[in-house]
Design a protein around this motif. Structure first.
Motif, PDB file in Angstrom:
ATOM      1  N   ALA A 165     -76.061 -24.923 -75.116  1.00 33.43           N
ATOM      2  CA  ALA A 165     -75.249 -23.737 -75.419  1.00 33.43           C
ATOM      3  C   ALA A 165     -76.063 -22.726 -76.222  1.00 33.43           C
ATOM      4  O   ALA A 165     -76.003 -21.514 -75.966  1.00 33.43           O
ATOM      5  N   SER A 166     -76.842 -23.233 -77.183  1.00 37.84           N
ATOM      6  CA  SER A 166     -77.671 -22.332 -77.982  1.00 37.84           C
ATOM      7  C   SER A 166     -78.679 -21.618 -77.087  1.00 37.84           C
ATOM      8  O   SER A 166     -78.909 -20.407 -77.222  1.00 37.84           O
ATOM      9  N   GLY A 167     -79.268 -22.376 -76.165  1.00 42.39           N
ATOM     10  CA  GLY A 167     -80.226 -21.775 -75.231  1.00 42.39           C
ATOM     11  C   GLY A 167     -79.558 -20.713 -74.375  1.00 42.39           C
ATOM     12  O   GLY A 167     -80.104 -19.628 -74.161  1.00 42.39           O
ATOM     13  N   ALA A 168     -78.326 -21.026 -73.903  1.00 41.62           N
ATOM     14  CA  ALA A 168     -77.607 -20.063 -73.061  1.00 41.62           C
ATOM     15  C   ALA A 168     -77.357 -18.775 -73.833  1.00 41.62           C
ATOM     16  O   ALA A 168     -77.505 -17.667 -73.290  1.00 41.62           O
ATOM     17  N   LEU A 169     -76.995 -18.907 -75.117  1.00 41.78           N
ATOM     18  CA  LEU A 169     -76.746 -17.707 -75.929  1.00 41.78           C
ATOM     19  C   LEU A 169     -78.017 -16.883 -76.076  1.00 41.78           C
ATOM     20  O   LEU A 169     -77.990 -15.647 -75.954  1.00 41.78           O
TER      21      LEU A 169
END
Lengths: 305, 253
Positions: free
Chosen positions: A244-248
């Motif tokens: 999720a952090s990467g997606a953000l």
């Protein structure tokens, strides 16, 4: 020795339950992405407010030579008109709301306008007679704009008084709505994630009931029995929250920066990669804590029965 | 070692108690057979000793500890002093013989060095020294039970509980298992064994505690599966509350 045993058990559980673990990873990934989007939207709103409110919140537009609207009579505002307005703003009843004022004479406004329209034919057509001066007023509290508007609207040479927040409020309320929607989706998805983690852990415990029975029989401590299951949930959630952090980061870097930045221009108006990196630990923290709690409740309840 | 004082246990949803007012004392180094029909309360008694169940009434002391006063977080440490063997062996099918025995020590946090010494010792003691690399499904029933016994005693417990350990074995193999349990008992371990095997009980001539519908109807030293002796139970207790449908213990003699 025991750490190795605990980790070994946890990874064995992850392997045995691969499909459930993948679903936990995906659900936490999606839900935490929404959480992150909501946080970033709030950050974006704050960033824009800071950017705009730091500039003038109220603009007193003076008449240009051709203007007939407002108090204008097809004559440019004189220095005396400007001085009268400035004197009014300096009065105690108004001045206590005002942080500072800054007068841009017509020539400067023209220069700014020409710069703004540099790529547009309009820029070439602008001359000083179309342009009036602008007195920018910065307030301590932007919501007191009405005080300034009422006190100077009637003055000679004042074409109009703009509360610039009026232009921004719709944007902010839209962003707020998007943020609220993201929080709503995130909350639902987080509930799903918590329940899924609990189910996965119960399933994992069930598939290892033989080992569990023997472990309890020979006197393995409760913590040793429970920790691998909690770790299993935490590892799955950790993978999801890192994704999720990467997606953000991808959203901020490629969509906000490239797409929106291309339209709106960069320079402090938009959130950047740094904000996404600040949100990452929050997401990982939420993911890990929720997973640890739900896994630990699930395994404790399973073992009690 | 093990003391039951007027212990009663009934399971929810049943009217007849699994154990009714049982008092029993088992000393250090004893070998005790628990006999009785299915449902007479043998397994309940073993489960109570393990603190897998709590009694509805009465007190149980094991190894000098009052079980009702033991907080649940201390139960694992208490169980490390008990070894348990079951009729169905309960080995881990995906672990080798060695690993099955070592697992017990790993989960209670023994050092690698200790495990490397203790596991071969235990396997040698049960006569499986050469088969430590085998998987459980490659072993005969008797050998599997020997692995289970090695697992139960590898931590040198003070008490060994055995719930019909020979129930799945032919008489000859059962005899081997009994010889092994006897050897463990001679080493100072108290052995409590629930069984239906009359021949085993008759041959061993040890203390026999017979349960019937949750009550002790016989407690005889050097007894046989079917008693020839006068019952040692308190006759007053029997007279007050005769178990429903129970035959007088002497009647079958």
């Amino acid at each position: 020795m025991r750490l190795g045993l605990i980790l070994g058990e946890a990874f064995q559980g992850l392997r045995r339950n691969a499909s459930m673990v993948v679903s936990v990873v995906l659900v936490t990934f999606i839900s935490l992405t929404f959480v992150g989007v909501a946080i970033l939207l709030q950050g974006q709103i704050g960033q824009m407010k800071a950017y705009w409110y730091d500039r003038a919140q109220v603009a007193i537009n003076f008449c240009s030579a051709i203007d007939q609207t407002g108090n204008c009579l097809q004559a440019a505002a004189t220095d005396a008109d400007v001085a009268a307005v400035e004197a009014k703003l300096a009065e105690e009843s108004v001045a206590r709301y005002i942080e500072r004022t800054e007068y841009d004479p017509p020539a400067q406004v023209l220069a700014q306008a020409q710069e703004f329209y540099a790529d547009n034919p309009i820029g070439g057509l602008l001359t000083e007679e179309f342009i009036g001066g602008i007195l920018n007023v910065t307030l301590y509290d932007p919501s007191n704009a009405d005080v300034v508007i009422e006190s100077v609207s009637a003055f000679a040479g004042v074409q109009s008084v703009d509360d610039r927040r009026e232009y921004l409020e719709p944007i902010f309320s839209m962003l707020n709505a998007a943020s609220a929607a993201a929080i709503g989706v995130a909350a639902l998805m987080l509930v799903a994630a918590v329940l899924l983690i609990a189910t996965t852990i119960r399933l994992s415990a069930f598939s290892r009931r033989r080992e569990l029975g023997i472990m309890r029989l020979v006197g393995a401590s409760n913590r040793l029995i429970e920790t691998p299951f909690i770790l299993e949930g935490v590892i799955a959630a950790l993978i999801g929250s890192v994704l999720a952090s990467g997606a953000l980061a991808v959203i901020v870097e490629f969509w906000v920066k490239r797409e929106l930045g291309g339209v709106l221009g960069g320079g402090g108006l938009l959130i950047g990669l740094g904000d996404a990196l600040l949100v990452a630990p929050i997401l990982i923290g939420i993911g890990v804590v929720l997973a640890a709690l739900s896994a630990s409740v699930a395994i404790k309840r399973y073992l009690k029965v | 070692m093990i003391r039951f004082e007027n212990v009663s246990k009934s399971y929810p949803g049943t009217t007849r108690p699994a154990l009714g007012d049982v008092s029993l004392e088992i000393g250090k180094g004893e070998f005790v057979f628990l006999i009785g029909a299915s449902g007479s309360g043998k397994s309940s008694l073993l489960r109570l000793i393990l603190k897998e169940e709590r009694p509805n009434a009465g007190q149980i002391h094991v190894l000098g500890k009052k079980l009702s006063a033991m907080p649940s977080r201390k139960v694992p440490y208490f169980r490390r002093n008990l070894g348990v063997v079951f009729q169905d062996f309960r080995l881990l099918p995906n672990k080798s013989v060695y690993d099955n025995v070592a697992f017990t020590l790993q989960v209670i946090g023994k050092s690698r060095g200790f495990i490397q010494e203790a596991v071969p010792d235990a396997l040698k003691m049960v006569g499986l020294a050469g088969k430590s690399g085998r998987m459980p499904h490659e072993l005969s029933g008797g050998e599997q039970q020997r692995v289970a016994i090695a697992r139960a005693v590898v931590n040198k417990p003070a008490i060994l509980l055995a719930d019909e350990p020979t129930g799945n074995l032919d008489p000859e193999t059962a005899q081997g298992i009994m010889a092994l349990l006897e050897r463990i008992n001679l080493g100072g371990t108290t052995v409590v064994m629930a069984t239906h095997a009359a021949d085993v009980v008759d041959r061993m001539q040890r203390r026999v505690v017979e349960l019937m519908t949750g009550r002790i109807v016989r407690d005889e030293r050097g007894g046989a599966y079917v008693t020839q002796a006068v019952p040692t139970i308190q006759t007053s207790q029997m007279a007050q509350t005769p178990p429903s449908g129970a035959v007088s213990p002497g009647a079958s003699a």
